[in-house]
Design a protein around this motif. Structure first.
Motif, PDB file in Angstrom:
ATOM      1  N   GLN A   3       0.809  -1.207   0.000  1.00  0.00           N
ATOM      2  CA  GLN A   3       0.000   0.000   0.000  1.00  0.00           C
ATOM      3  C   GLN A   3       0.847   1.264   0.000  1.00  0.00           C
ATOM      4  N   LYS A   4       2.053   1.207   0.551  1.00  0.00           N
ATOM      5  CA  LYS A   4       2.905   2.398   0.622  1.00  0.00           C
ATOM      6  C   LYS A   4       3.335   2.879  -0.757  1.00  0.00           C
ATOM      7  N   ASN A   5       3.357   1.955  -1.723  1.00  0.00           N
ATOM      8  CA  ASN A   5       3.779   2.324  -3.073  1.00  0.00           C
ATOM      9  C   ASN A   5       2.618   2.798  -3.940  1.00  0.00           C
ATOM     10  N   ILE A   6       1.416   2.787  -3.390  1.00  0.00           N
ATOM     11  CA  ILE A   6       0.247   3.226  -4.141  1.00  0.00           C
ATOM     12  C   ILE A   6       0.051   4.713  -3.903  1.00  0.00           C
ATOM     13  N   LYS A   7       0.518   5.527  -4.841  1.00  0.00           N
ATOM     14  CA  LYS A   7       0.440   6.986  -4.695  1.00  0.00           C
ATOM     15  C   LYS A   7      -0.700   7.592  -5.516  1.00  0.00           C
ATOM     16  N   ILE A  23     -14.035   6.604  -2.507  1.00  0.00           N
ATOM     17  CA  ILE A  23     -13.013   7.659  -2.553  1.00  0.00           C
ATOM     18  C   ILE A  23     -12.471   7.968  -1.158  1.00  0.00           C
ATOM     19  N   PRO A  24     -13.327   8.319  -0.180  1.00  0.00           N
ATOM     20  CA  PRO A  24     -12.759   8.569   1.155  1.00  0.00           C
ATOM     21  C   PRO A  24     -12.162   7.312   1.787  1.00  0.00           C
ATOM     22  N   TRP A  25     -12.733   6.157   1.484  1.00  0.00           N
ATOM     23  CA  TRP A  25     -12.195   4.913   2.061  1.00  0.00           C
ATOM     24  C   TRP A  25     -10.770   4.656   1.554  1.00  0.00           C
ATOM     25  N   LEU A  26     -10.540   4.856   0.257  1.00  0.00           N
ATOM     26  CA  LEU A  26      -9.202   4.656  -0.299  1.00  0.00           C
ATOM     27  C   LEU A  26      -8.206   5.631   0.323  1.00  0.00           C
ATOM     28  N   LYS A  27      -8.625   6.859   0.513  1.00  0.00           N
ATOM     29  CA  LYS A  27      -7.714   7.857   1.084  1.00  0.00           C
ATOM     30  C   LYS A  27      -7.380   7.519   2.538  1.00  0.00           C
ATOM     31  N   GLU A  28      -8.342   6.925   3.256  1.00  0.00           N
ATOM     32  CA  GLU A  28      -8.102   6.523   4.643  1.00  0.00           C
ATOM     33  C   GLU A  28      -7.190   5.313   4.745  1.00  0.00           C
ATOM     34  N   PRO A  33      -3.711   8.484  -1.058  1.00  0.00           N
ATOM     35  CA  PRO A  33      -3.257   8.595  -2.447  1.00  0.00           C
ATOM     36  C   PRO A  33      -4.108   9.604  -3.223  1.00  0.00           C
ATOM     37  N   GLU A  34      -3.580  10.032  -4.355  1.00  0.00           N
ATOM     38  CA  GLU A  34      -4.394  10.835  -5.273  1.00  0.00           C
ATOM     39  C   GLU A  34      -5.407   9.908  -5.944  1.00  0.00           C
ATOM     40  N   LYS A 110      -2.663   4.555 -17.624  1.00  0.00           N
ATOM     41  CA  LYS A 110      -1.329   4.633 -18.230  1.00  0.00           C
ATOM     42  C   LYS A 110      -0.938   6.081 -18.500  1.00  0.00           C
ATOM     43  N   ALA A 111      -1.893   6.869 -19.005  1.00  0.00           N
ATOM     44  CA  ALA A 111      -1.600   8.266 -19.307  1.00  0.00           C
ATOM     45  C   ALA A 111      -1.286   9.065 -18.051  1.00  0.00           C
ATOM     46  N   GLU A 112      -1.938   8.710 -16.940  1.00  0.00           N
ATOM     47  CA  GLU A 112      -1.770   9.431 -15.679  1.00  0.00           C
ATOM     48  C   GLU A 112      -0.620   8.877 -14.832  1.00  0.00           C
ATOM     49  N   GLY A 113      -0.044   7.758 -15.245  1.00  0.00           N
ATOM     50  CA  GLY A 113       1.007   7.138 -14.451  1.00  0.00           C
ATOM     51  C   GLY A 113       0.487   6.592 -13.135  1.00  0.00           C
ATOM     52  N   ALA A 114      -0.719   6.042 -13.157  1.00  0.00           N
ATOM     53  CA  ALA A 114      -1.337   5.520 -11.937  1.00  0.00           C
ATOM     54  C   ALA A 114      -0.650   4.245 -11.470  1.00  0.00           C
ATOM     55  N   ASP A 115      -0.716   4.025 -10.157  1.00  0.00           N
ATOM     56  CA  ASP A 115      -0.119   2.833  -9.560  1.00  0.00           C
ATOM     57  C   ASP A 115      -1.105   1.682  -9.422  1.00  0.00           C
ATOM     58  N   ALA A 116      -2.400   1.980  -9.544  1.00  0.00           N
ATOM     59  CA  ALA A 116      -3.423   0.945  -9.378  1.00  0.00           C
ATOM     60  C   ALA A 116      -4.731   1.429  -9.982  1.00  0.00           C
ATOM     61  N   ILE A 117      -5.596   0.471 -10.266  1.00  0.00           N
ATOM     62  CA  ILE A 117      -6.971   0.747 -10.707  1.00  0.00           C
ATOM     63  C   ILE A 117      -7.912   0.154  -9.672  1.00  0.00           C
ATOM     64  N   ALA A 118      -8.947   0.920  -9.313  1.00  0.00           N
ATOM     65  CA  ALA A 118      -9.920   0.450  -8.325  1.00  0.00           C
ATOM     66  C   ALA A 118     -11.319   0.444  -8.934  1.00  0.00           C
TER      67      ALA A 118
END
Length: 406
Positions: A3-7, A23-28, A33-34, A110-118
Motif C-alpha cells: 500500500q505504501k507504493n500506491i500513490k 473515494i474517502p475509504w481509499l484515502k483513509e 493517495p491521489e 497509463k496516461a496518468e502514471g497511476a499505480d493501481a486501478i480500483a
C-alpha cells in the motif's frame, strides 16, 4: 500489494453508493493517495449531472467523463445483436458496457502514471470479473483494488452509515436503495423487495421504472414501427436514416411508451449463486425481435441452426467477461459472415408490452411464395416419394430386422 507504493489510483466512478464512499475509504486506508475518478458515459444521461462536483468534494483530484456510448454500441452491442446473443433471456445490458469502460480505465491509468486501478464491484457479482479480465488484457501487471473484497462493511445499510459519517452526498435513501445499473441499452434493478422471488415487481409504483411504463399503463392504441437493416446492422427507423446509437434511442422511446422490454428473471451468476433482477430494455428488445424476424427469411436453415447454438456460447463469453478473447473474435467473424444477406425491413406492432410482427421484406429473401403456395407451383410433389424412401431407409431396415425379414 504494498500500500505504501500506491500513490495514485484511477477509480471506476459512477457516483452511486459504492463508488461514492470508496473515494474517502481509499484515502483513509491507502495512505492518502491521489484519486482520479473515471466515469464512462455509456448513455446514462442524467446520472452524470453534478458528478464532477461530487467526485472532487468527496476527495478525488479530478474526474474524467469518457464518451463511450457509440463505441459500446458499435463495437459490442451490434456484434452481439448480429449473433442474437442473450444470456438466460437477459439481453446483457450491464455486460455490454464493462469491457469498453475497463479498456478506457487502463488507457487513462497509463496516461496518468497511476499505480493501481480500483472499482466498486462487490465480491458476489459478475462485474468484478468483467472489469478485471479486461484490465488484465490491456495492463497485465496493473494492481487492482476491490474495496468490497477488503473492507469490513457488510452491506448497503452500513455503506449509507459510512457515507453519512463522511458527509458523502447521496441521491438515494434506505427505502429506495435498489442496486441499479443504467446505460443506453438498459436499466437493471436488484435488491430490497426484489431479493425475494415471491415478491411481484412494483411496476406501477411511481419512480420504480425509469425507461418504461408498465404494460397496464401503456396506450390502448398500438404503435407501428419499421426498422431497416443492412447486413444485420440497424440503419433506419420509420424510413429515417440514423446511426445505431440513435436507433436505440428512438426505439427506447417508442418501446418505453408501450411497456416493451420488461424482464423479471432469476439468473445464474458466474460466481455460482442465483440472482433475481428486473430489467428494462425497451429499444434493445425491439431490435432483437426485428433482427430475428429478418433472419427468418434471409438465412438458410443449417446456418441459422448453428448460429442459434453458437449464440449461447457467445452470450456466455459476454456475460462472463471474456469479450477481449480470441474465441469471441472468432465467433464475431462467424456472425459477420452470416449477416451478409440480412438486409431488409421489419414492421412491428407494439401494444401493451407485446411485439406483433406486421411485415417482413428483404431483397435478399430466401422465402419463395411460388414454391410454398397451396396453389399450383413449379414444385414437383412426386419428388418427395424418393426423398422420404431414402430419408426413412434406416427406420425401414430396423423394422425389417425386428420382423426377421432381413
Amino acid at each position: 500489494m504494498d500500500q505504501k507504493n500506491i500513490k495514485k489510483i484511477v477509480l471506476a466512478y459512477s457516483g452511486g453508493l459504492d463508488t461514492s464512499i470508496i473515494i474517502p475509504w481509499l484515502k483513509e486506508h491507502y495512505n492518502n493517495p491521489e484519486i482520479i475518478a473515471v466515469s464512462g458515459d455509456v448513455g446514462q444521461n442524467d446520472e452524470l449531472e453534478g458528478l464532477e462536483e461530487k467526485a472532487i468534494k468527496t476527495g478525488a483530484s479530478k474526474l474524467y467523463i469518457a464518451d463511450l456510448t457509440d463505441e459500446m454500441v458499435d463495437e459490442v452491442i451490434i456484434p452481439s445483436l448480429k449473433m442474437g446473443a442473450s444470456y438466460e433471456q437477459y439481453l446483457l445490458g450491464t455486460a455490454f458496457a464493462r469491457p469498453i469502460i475497463a479498456k478506457k480505465l487502463v488507457e487513462i491509468a497509463k496516461a496518468e502514471g497511476a499505480d493501481a486501478i480500483a472499482h466498486g464491484c462487490t465480491g458476489k457479482g459478475n462485474d468484478q470479473v468483467r472489469f478485471e479480465l479486461a484490465i488484465k488484457r490491456f495492463a497485465p501487471d496493473m494492481p487492482i483494488i476491490a474495496p468490497w473484497r477488503e473492507w469490513d462493511i457488510k452491506g448497503r445499510d452500513e455503506e449509507i452509515d459510512y457515507a453519512e459519517a463522511h458527509n458523502v452526498p447521496l441521491k438515494i435513501s434506505r427505502e429506495t436503495n435498489y442496486s441499479k445499473d443504467k446505460n443506453l441499452w438498459h436499466l437493471s434493478h436488484e435488491g430490497l423487495d426484489l431479493e425475494d422471488p415471491a415478491n411481484e415487481p412494483q411496476y406501477e409504483k411511481p419512480g420504480f421504472l425509469e425507461m418504461s411504463v408498465s404494460p397496464i399503463a401503456a396506450p390502448d392504441k398500438p404503435t407501428y414501427v419499421t426498422i431497416d437493416f443492412e447486413k444485420g446492422v440497424p440503419v433506419a427507423v420509420d424510413g429515417e436514416k440514423m446511426k445505431a446509437s440513435d436507433v436505440i434511442r428512438k426505439l427506447n422511446k417508442l418501446g418505453g411508451e408501450n411497456g416493451i422490454g420488461l424482464l423479471d428473471i432469476v439468473e445464474n451468476r458466474l460466481v455460482g449463486m442465483k440472482d433475481r433482477g428486473v430489467y428494462e430494455t425497451p429499444g434493445g428488445t425491439i431490435l432483437y425481435k426485428a433482427h430475428q424476424c429478418l433472419e427468418m427469411i434471409t438465412i438458410d436453415k443449417d446456418t441459422a441452426h448453428m448460429k442459434s447454438k453458437l449464440a449461447v456460447d457467445f452470450a456466455d463469453l459476454v456475460y462472463n467477461g471474456k469479450w477481449f478473447t480470441p474465441l469471441r473474435e472468432a465467433l464475431s467473424a462467424f456472425a459477420d459472415k452470416t449477416q451478409e444477406h440480412v438486409t431488409g425491413s421489419v414492421k412491428l406492432k407494439l401494444y401493451k408490452g407485446n411485439m406483433i410482427t406486421a411485415s417482413i421484406t428483404s431483397p435478399e429473401s430466401l422465402y419463395s411464395e411460388e414454391l410454398v403456395t397451396f396453389n399450383e407451383s413449379s414444385y414437383d410433389q412426386t419428388n418427395a416419394t424418393g426423398f422420404i424412401n431414402l430419408w426413412g431407409l434406416p427406420d425401414t431396415v430396423l423394422a425389417l430386422r425386428e420382423q426377421g425379414k432381413l
